[in-house]
Design a protein around this motif. Structure first.
Motif, PDB file in Angstrom:
ATOM      1  N   GLU A   1       0.748  -1.078   0.005  1.00 41.09           N
ATOM      2  CA  GLU A   1      -0.056  -0.045  -0.073  1.00 41.09           C
ATOM      3  C   GLU A   1       0.787   1.168  -0.154  1.00 41.09           C
ATOM      4  OE1 GLU A   1      -2.478  -0.740   3.565  1.00 41.09           O
ATOM      5  OE2 GLU A   1      -3.824  -2.076   2.412  1.00 41.09           O
ATOM      6  N   LEU A   2       1.744   1.279   0.636  1.00 34.23           N
ATOM      7  CA  LEU A   2       2.909   2.456   0.683  1.00 34.23           C
ATOM      8  C   LEU A   2       3.352   2.601  -0.626  1.00 34.23           C
ATOM      9  CD1 LEU A   2       4.319   4.485   2.229  1.00 34.23           C
ATOM     10  CD2 LEU A   2       5.950   2.962   2.990  1.00 34.23           C
ATOM     11  N   TYR A   3       4.026   1.551  -1.116  1.00 40.13           N
ATOM     12  CA  TYR A   3       4.585   1.656  -2.674  1.00 40.13           C
ATOM     13  C   TYR A   3       3.589   2.282  -3.646  1.00 40.13           C
ATOM     14  CZ  TYR A   3       7.110  -0.005  -6.787  1.00 40.13           C
ATOM     15  OH  TYR A   3       7.767   0.216  -7.934  1.00 40.13           O
ATOM     16  N   VAL A   4       2.129   1.846  -3.438  1.00 40.20           N
ATOM     17  CA  VAL A   4       1.419   2.390  -4.440  1.00 40.20           C
ATOM     18  C   VAL A   4       1.181   3.811  -4.184  1.00 40.20           C
ATOM     19  CG1 VAL A   4      -1.094   2.413  -5.010  1.00 40.20           C
ATOM     20  CG2 VAL A   4       0.333   0.112  -4.970  1.00 40.20           C
ATOM     21  N   LYS A   5       1.129   4.192  -2.951  1.00 42.37           N
ATOM     22  CA  LYS A   5       1.106   5.751  -2.485  1.00 42.37           C
ATOM     23  C   LYS A   5       2.253   6.608  -2.834  1.00 42.37           C
ATOM     24  CE  LYS A   5      -2.014   4.909   1.644  1.00 42.37           C
ATOM     25  NZ  LYS A   5      -1.882   4.938   2.869  1.00 42.37           N
TER      26      LYS A   5
END
Length: 76
Positions: free
Chosen positions: A65-69
């Motif tokens: 999720e952090l990567y996508v953000k």
């Protein structure tokens, strides 16, 4: 409907690549503040973090999720 798979920003990207990109962008210090998991705070390394994340679904999900953000900031 194969087109749907290409809309997934994680499609075709390995966990190792995700982690390496996040570490190079944030560093382990900031990563450990953003995601409170021990593999980022205690003797962090990509190898040990990968081992933990591959076994721990909830932690892997947080990293993904952090990567996508973060993708827009990475210019990808």
């Amino acid at each position: 409907m194969q087109n749907n798979s290409s809309k997934d920003p994680l499609h075709g990207i390995t966990l190792q690549k995700i982690l390496e990109d996040l570490v190079s962008f944030y560093g382990f210090d900031t990563l450990s503040e953003l995601i409170k998991i021990k593999c980022f705070t205690s003797n962090p390394s990509v190898k040990s973090s990968l081992t933990f994340l591959r076994k721990t679904d909830w932690a892997r999900k947080k990293v993904e999720e952090l990567y996508v953000k973060t993708l827009p900031k990475l210019g990808k």
